[in-house]
Write a protein that holds these residues in place. Structure first.
Motif, PDB file in Angstrom:
ATOM      1  N   HIS A  59       0.837  -1.255  -0.101  1.00 32.96           N
ATOM      2  CA  HIS A  59      -0.063   0.020   0.133  1.00 32.96           C
ATOM      3  C   HIS A  59       0.852   1.252  -0.066  1.00 32.96           C
ATOM      4  N   PRO A  60       0.385   2.240  -0.819  1.00 35.81           N
ATOM      5  CA  PRO A  60       1.176   3.493  -0.839  1.00 35.81           C
ATOM      6  C   PRO A  60       1.513   4.100   0.497  1.00 35.81           C
ATOM      7  N   ARG A  61       0.853   3.991   1.401  1.00 30.51           N
ATOM      8  CA  ARG A  61       0.630   4.555   2.769  1.00 30.51           C
ATOM      9  C   ARG A  61       1.873   3.787   3.547  1.00 30.51           C
ATOM     10  N   ASP A  62       2.026   2.556   3.472  1.00 30.18           N
ATOM     11  CA  ASP A  62       3.077   1.820   3.992  1.00 30.18           C
ATOM     12  C   ASP A  62       4.322   2.110   3.494  1.00 30.18           C
ATOM     13  N   TYR A  63       4.349   2.320   2.187  1.00 29.17           N
ATOM     14  CA  TYR A  63       5.657   2.559   1.419  1.00 29.17           C
ATOM     15  C   TYR A  63       6.011   3.905   1.688  1.00 29.17           C
ATOM     16  N   PHE A  64       5.226   4.861   1.815  1.00 30.53           N
ATOM     17  CA  PHE A  64       5.490   6.422   2.204  1.00 30.53           C
ATOM     18  C   PHE A  64       6.492   6.377   3.467  1.00 30.53           C
ATOM     19  N   VAL A  65       6.199   5.593   4.549  1.00 33.11           N
ATOM     20  CA  VAL A  65       6.999   5.787   5.765  1.00 33.11           C
ATOM     21  C   VAL A  65       8.411   5.091   5.247  1.00 33.11           C
ATOM     22  N   VAL A  66       8.434   4.176   4.610  1.00 30.17           N
ATOM     23  CA  VAL A  66      10.078   3.579   4.053  1.00 30.17           C
ATOM     24  C   VAL A  66      10.527   4.993   3.382  1.00 30.17           C
ATOM     25  N   VAL A  67       9.829   5.315   2.186  1.00 32.15           N
ATOM     26  CA  VAL A  67      10.483   6.340   1.468  1.00 32.15           C
ATOM     27  C   VAL A  67      11.127   7.542   2.104  1.00 32.15           C
ATOM     28  N   TRP A  68      10.116   7.950   3.198  1.00 25.68           N
ATOM     29  CA  TRP A  68      10.278   9.211   3.679  1.00 25.68           C
ATOM     30  C   TRP A  68      11.381   9.212   4.735  1.00 25.68           C
ATOM     31  N   ILE A  69      11.458   7.937   5.488  1.00 25.46           N
ATOM     32  CA  ILE A  69      12.464   7.648   6.419  1.00 25.46           C
ATOM     33  C   ILE A  69      13.956   7.802   5.706  1.00 25.46           C
ATOM     34  N   ALA A  70      13.824   7.352   4.543  1.00 23.57           N
ATOM     35  CA  ALA A  70      15.043   7.193   3.622  1.00 23.57           C
ATOM     36  C   ALA A  70      15.507   8.857   3.651  1.00 23.57           C
ATOM     37  N   VAL A  71      14.449   9.656   3.153  1.00 25.31           N
ATOM     38  CA  VAL A  71      14.499  11.093   2.878  1.00 25.31           C
ATOM     39  C   VAL A  71      15.064  11.770   3.983  1.00 25.31           C
ATOM     40  N   VAL A  72      14.613  11.391   5.035  1.00 24.26           N
ATOM     41  CA  VAL A  72      14.936  12.359   6.344  1.00 24.26           C
ATOM     42  C   VAL A  72      16.249  11.705   6.614  1.00 24.26           C
ATOM     43  N   LEU A  73      16.657  10.615   6.677  1.00 26.83           N
ATOM     44  CA  LEU A  73      17.944  10.228   6.985  1.00 26.83           C
ATOM     45  C   LEU A  73      19.053  10.721   5.889  1.00 26.83           C
ATOM     46  N   ALA A  74      18.687  10.960   4.757  1.00 23.96           N
ATOM     47  CA  ALA A  74      19.488  11.419   3.581  1.00 23.96           C
ATOM     48  C   ALA A  74      19.637  12.980   3.982  1.00 23.96           C
ATOM     49  N   VAL A  75      18.664  13.787   4.418  1.00 26.27           N
ATOM     50  CA  VAL A  75      18.784  15.278   4.621  1.00 26.27           C
ATOM     51  C   VAL A  75      19.817  15.221   5.668  1.00 26.27           C
ATOM     52  N   VAL A  76      19.753  14.554   6.885  1.00 22.31           N
ATOM     53  CA  VAL A  76      20.514  14.463   8.043  1.00 22.31           C
ATOM     54  C   VAL A  76      21.937  14.504   7.748  1.00 22.31           C
ATOM     55  N   ALA A  77      22.125  13.244   7.258  1.00 18.82           N
ATOM     56  CA  ALA A  77      23.341  12.865   6.728  1.00 18.82           C
ATOM     57  C   ALA A  77      24.055  13.976   5.853  1.00 18.82           C
ATOM     58  N   THR A  78      23.344  14.446   4.863  1.00 12.01           N
ATOM     59  CA  THR A  78      24.055  15.533   3.891  1.00 12.01           C
ATOM     60  C   THR A  78      24.311  16.686   4.680  1.00 12.01           C
ATOM     61  N   GLN A  79      23.413  17.157   5.579  1.00 14.20           N
ATOM     62  CA  GLN A  79      23.562  18.338   6.178  1.00 14.20           C
ATOM     63  C   GLN A  79      24.741  18.356   7.189  1.00 14.20           C
ATOM     64  N   ASN A  80      25.006  16.944   7.929  1.00 14.62           N
ATOM     65  CA  ASN A  80      25.959  17.049   8.770  1.00 14.62           C
ATOM     66  C   ASN A  80      27.242  16.866   8.126  1.00 14.62           C
ATOM     67  N   LEU A  81      27.149  16.173   6.986  1.00 13.85           N
ATOM     68  CA  LEU A  81      28.448  16.069   6.118  1.00 13.85           C
ATOM     69  C   LEU A  81      28.818  17.561   5.674  1.00 13.85           C
ATOM     70  N   LEU A  82      27.860  18.381   5.177  1.00 14.16           N
ATOM     71  CA  LEU A  82      28.249  19.660   4.776  1.00 14.16           C
ATOM     72  C   LEU A  82      28.841  20.640   5.822  1.00 14.16           C
ATOM     73  N   GLY A  83      28.399  20.529   6.987  1.00 11.08           N
ATOM     74  CA  GLY A  83      28.574  21.157   8.231  1.00 11.08           C
ATOM     75  C   GLY A  83      30.093  20.864   8.494  1.00 11.08           C
ATOM     76  N   GLY A  84      30.524  19.889   8.467  1.00 13.74           N
ATOM     77  CA  GLY A  84      31.809  19.470   9.030  1.00 13.74           C
ATOM     78  C   GLY A  84      33.047  19.818   8.254  1.00 13.74           C
ATOM     79  N   ARG A  85      34.385  19.063   8.932  1.00 15.65           N
ATOM     80  CA  ARG A  85      35.197  19.435   8.056  1.00 15.65           C
ATOM     81  C   ARG A  85      35.547  18.972   6.513  1.00 15.65           C
ATOM     82  N   VAL A  86      35.143  18.030   6.382  1.00 14.42           N
ATOM     83  CA  VAL A  86      35.030  17.508   4.797  1.00 14.42           C
ATOM     84  C   VAL A  86      34.198  18.480   4.080  1.00 14.42           C
ATOM     85  N   GLY A  87      33.258  18.871   4.615  1.00 11.09           N
ATOM     86  CA  GLY A  87      31.993  19.421   3.911  1.00 11.09           C
ATOM     87  C   GLY A  87      32.837  21.069   3.768  1.00 11.09           C
ATOM     88  N   ARG A  88      33.426  21.596   4.666  1.00 14.72           N
ATOM     89  CA  ARG A  88      33.985  22.683   4.212  1.00 14.72           C
ATOM     90  C   ARG A  88      35.125  22.800   2.938  1.00 14.72           C
TER      91      ARG A  88
END
Lengths: 345, 590
Positions: free
Chosen positions: B155-184
């Protein structure tokens, strides 16, 4: 592979290569003058072939309507961009070139098409319909961002390609067609049967290349265009209007695309989206020529045509894969030996 | 621990998004649409990092989505593996492919790079469509759905959770990466590669890292796509799709992570609406929406090349700096005793073709001294600088630094040896805050890599780096503007930012290329005071400068170049009266 097959592939390669050469020359010209990598060049080719096909069937080609649509867009974009400094001269130019010309051509094609005037008339009419699209597209999409980086221009170029391809689908429909051969004669040369079509392709390409060499080597306009491509700021300082140069380059590109379309029509089935691949293969040749050298580009185009013929004989399924993979080592090589491609934003 | 407010807001938004489909307020059709937005967002976030931040434009990102999708399709359909097991496999296969493709691609210069991505983007599309065990043009169907225990996530509703957990994780990981030493380091790639290299960043490695990271997100998107769609075919992995992903990144704002989601949403909604509207308008079906996509792309580039996000939500907020624990600071380098020979140039020679820019120049820099390198325009001062800092290789002769020969070395190694420089034309990352620019100078004093940044394990080290950066900014008198975007500063201030950045490397030798140009009188005095202070600490300074009062009052010794040749060397008072020097500066005073 025996000699006959080789000769046959060679002929095939030369014909394809000649068409790619014309398209590639246009790409080099446009890039030199405007720094635009003209992805939609292939659309000029496909649309011309479709126009000739429509005329052959006695139908009024939808190209005239497309030209009118582009003219309207060009007029709107020009009016918006020059809202504050509109001159009578500019208004007259917009009215004549963007509105009156397409309307006149529309009426002309509708009158002429049912008369089935024959091949030469069809070809001339198709070229006349396609060529003005070049400068129109330049003014709609590229003139406002003419000073941006090559990258921004490249993205915009993809945008134009998308839109034109979609418009092609609207105006021409999804079906592909071919056009009548330029010459149905053929003669034997040893084992090889040489078709009149292939002679015509090579002759027209050769003639155009010579004309271009004369244009760029001997005429003031041609030299001005060359000046723009080698040093834009310098060209402006000596009084060459680079905006006008951009329009001329686009007009020439559309003209070359139209001629390529005439040549390609009898060789393959052309649909609204066939231009992209033709343009890209020509583009491989243009890159091989460094986006600078015309003779190298022509040689490279012949090479691409021949490679394509060979690939389609050996591994026809992977023809496109191989042709496009070919470009990567060339790009890598050029990055090392011509690092001046880097440009400050 | 008290979380900053913005993190709380972001976390609340994330939770709200994940609960949304279970409220029954949203029809399934829209949830499906949101799933596609989420999947595209992942690819677009990768592109934001690659294109907007790293400056590498890729039209071929859809090919990596294809790698992820086809890997899981083959492994689940033909080998019967569990989709959860294929998740790491799909991502790893994509990353390996990206590492191989990227190794060539990131070395392409200028516009050759995007052209290269177009070429392999098309090549992979035809490859997917012609390999029979990938189902050729028809693709593969019957891909199993994801399962949690016995519950299939169909069901799209179930899949929604999987997809958006992935998006949230990607956002957090990417922002952390950009904020750090390698990010600079990554953020410096696009506009100031030279500065990044001068402070020890391996730029080719950083580019490849970004390339593989972006491909990883695309591979993840491909895995999600395959198990949601339950079939794959080459169509969505071609150059058209690749350009659409790029369009999403550009539309949202090519430098901003949330812009990627905005762009993905915009384009997906637009496509959905147009696919209903256009065929109805035109009377027959077809993918007419590309007309609008092309027009949107051109219009965005013409009117707001930075995308929609900055227009809607303004510039990025200044970074929150972690505070170091009291008494902790970065370890300082042991400096040699004043007077020890540090840098020795012997018969250093550099020719460009027939032009000899530096001709048999010999001089020495001792520890704890300020040496002025002066000479008229075109004398070879900046070339000498570039020879010492490894930007240019020597033609002949030798330059030694603390006994290490500097021939054929790289700027990165020069930085590691303790040579820090400023640039004649300032090399600053304009869209990064001043303090982050300065912290780039301390790049080699930190060690946190990609993973430590992503998992936020770099905070203690970051605190030390920023404390050091803040101290140096304070020394040059710019502490007040530490959190402003560097692009808003005046030229004179930027020169001081460069000095602070160089000091942040904890240098043995400071190479300053016209640091006083563009400074006001007061600022010049302050800079002179600072350089004397630095000398007193035992750091040596090699100074190229045109302001004679400035350099004469500061330098212990002057080296004078003219037309690439050393014409004089000695104390400022002697140089002032040297007839050869006067001749060179003023022309024939006969």
């Amino acid at each position: 592979m025996d000699g006959t097959i080789f000769l046959f592939l060679l002929q095939d390669g030369v014909i394809n290569g000649a068409v790619y050469a014309l398209v590639a020359i246009a790409l080099v010209l446009v890039f030199g003058v405007t720094r635009v990598i003209l992805v939609p060049q292939g659309e000029f080719v496909a649309f011309t072939a479709l126009t000739v096909a429509a005329l052959e069937n006695g139908n009024a080609p939808p190209t005239a309507w497309l030209l009118l649509a582009l003219g309207g867009l060009a007029a709107i974009s020009e009016l918006v961009r020059h809202f504050r400094d509109l001159t009578v001269r500019r208004l007259v130019r917009i009215a004549l070139f963007d509105l009156a010309l397409p309307v006149a051509l529309l009426l002309l094609t509708r009158a002429l098409a049912p008369m089935k005037l024959g091949q030469v008339a069809n070809i001339l009419l198709a070229i006349t319909l396609i060529t003005p699209m070049g400068p129109m597209i330049y003014r709609i999409a590229f003139a406002p961002i003419a000073h941006s980086s090559v990258l921004v221009l490249l993205m915009a170029s993809f945008g134009v390609h998308f839109s034109l391809m979609g418009l092609g689908l609207v105006f021409f429909g999804p079906e592909g067609t071919g056009t009548a051969p330029l010459s149905s004669q053929s003669f034997a040369l040893g084992d090889l049967v040489v078709t009149g079509q292939s002679v015509a392709v090579v002759a027209v390409t050769g003639l155009l290349l010579v004309l271009f060499a004369i244009f760029f080597g001997r005429t003031l306009l041609g030299k001005a265009l060359r000046a723009c491509s080698s040093n834009r700021i310098g060209a402006r300082l000596v009084g060459i209007p680079t905006g006008a140069a951009g329009q001329i380059a686009f007009a020439l590109a559309a003209l070359l695309g139209a001629v390529s379309g005439v040549l390609v029509g009898p060789l393959m089935t052309v649909a609204y989206d066939s231009g992209f691949l033709i343009g890209l293969k020509a583009f491989v040749a243009a890159i091989l020529g460094g986006l600078v050298s015309y003779p190298l580009t022509v040689l490279a185009a012949l090479g691409v045509g021949f490679a394509e013929a060979l690939f389609s004989f050996w591994a026809s399924n992977f023809k496109e894969v191989l042709v496009f993979t070919l470009i990567i080592p060339v790009l890598a090589w050029r990055s090392v030996y011509a690092p001046h491609a880097e440009e400050a934003e | 621990m008290k979380l900053p407010r913005s993190s709380l807001i972001q976390a609340a938004c994330a939770v709200a998004i994940l609960i949304l489909p279970f409220t029954g307020l949203i029809p399934d059709y829209w949830i499906t649409l949101f799933n596609y937005i989420g999947i595209s967002s992942l690819v677009a976030i990768g592109l934001v990092l690659l294109t907007g931040v790293g400056g590498m434009t890729s039209f071929g990102q859809a090919a990596f989505v294809g790698f992820g999708a086809y890997t899981t399709a083959v492994l689940t359909v033909q080998y019967g593996l569990s989709p959860w097991l294929t998740l790491p496999l799909a991502v790893v296969v994509t990353m390996i492919a990206a590492a191989l493709i990227g190794a060539v691609t990131v070395r392409l210069s200028g516009h050759y790079l995007p052209l290269g991505t177009i070429a392999w983007g098309i090549a992979f599309f035809y490859l997917f469509g012609n390999i029979s065990w990938l189902g050729a043009h028809d693709g593969m169907s019957g891909i199993p759905p994801l399962r949690l225990g016995s519950h299939a996530l169909i069901h799209p509703r179930d899949y929604f959770v999987v997809v958006w957990i992935a998006v949230v994780l990607a956002v957090v990981a990417t922002q952390n990466l950009l904020g750090g030493r390698v990010g600079r380091a990554i953020r410096a790639l696009r506009r100031s590669t030279r500065a990044a290299e001068a402070f020890g960043v391996n730029t080719a490695g950083a580019k490849l890292m970004v390339f593989v990271y972006a491909a990883m997100l695309a591979g993840l998107a491909g895995w999600l796509y395959a198990h949601f769609q339950r079939s794959v075919s080459p169509g969505p992995f071609g150059i058209t799709a690749g350009t659409e992903y790029l369009l999403m990144a550009v539309l949202g704002g090519a430098g901003r992570v949330y812009g990627a989601i905005l762009g993905a949403a915009g384009i997906t909604f637009l496509r959905d609406q147009l696919q209903d509207l256009l065929p109805w308008l035109l009377g027959h079906t077809g993918n007419y929406e590309i007309i609008a996509f092309g027009a949107v792309l051109v219009l965005i580039l013409q009117t707001s090349p930075n995308g929609l996000w900055p227009i809607l939500f303004g510039p990025p907020s200044a970074p929150k700096l972690p505070q170091p624990r009291a008494g902790q600071h970065l370890p300082e380098r042991e400096l040699p005793a004043p007077g020890t020979p540090l840098l020795q140039a012997e018969q250093a020679q550099k020719s460009f073709g027939g032009l000899v820019a530096v001709n048999a120049v010999s001089f020495e820099v001792e520890c704890g001294r300020i040496i002025g390198l002066i000479g008229p325009n075109g004398a070879g001062k900046s070339t000498t600088f570039n020879l010492i800092t490894g930007v240019l290789p020597l033609t002949s002769g030798r330059i030694e630094f603390e006994g290490h020969p500097l021939q054929a070395q790289t700027p990165q190694r020069a930085a590691a040896l303790g040579l820090a420089r400023t640039f004649q034309h300032v090399e600053i990352v304009a869209d990064m805050s001043v303090i982050e620019n300065v912290a780039l100078g301390a790049n080699l004093r930190g060690h946190a890599g990609v993973l430590r940044s992503i998992f936020r394990l770099d905070r203690a080290e970051e605190a030390l780096l920023f404390a050091s950066a803040m101290r140096q900014l304070d020394r040059v008198g710019l502490a007040e503007v530490a959190f402003e975007p560097a692009g808003t500063l005046a030229l004179g201030q930027l020169r001081l930012v460069e000095v602070a950045r160089a000091l942040c490397l904890n240098p043995v030798l400071l190479l300053l290329d016209e640091p006083a140009a563009g400074l006001r009188v007061g600022e010049k005095k302050a800079l002179a005071r600072l350089l004397r202070e630095v000398r007193a600490e035992g750091v040596s300074v090699l100074l190229v400068e045109h302001d004679m009062d400035f350099v004469m009052s500061l330098a212990d010794r002057l080296v004078v170049l003219d037309f690439g040749t050393k014409i004089a060397e000695g104390a400022p008072a002697l140089i002032r009266q040297d007839p050869v020097v006067l001749e060179a500066y003023l022309g024939g005073v006969s």
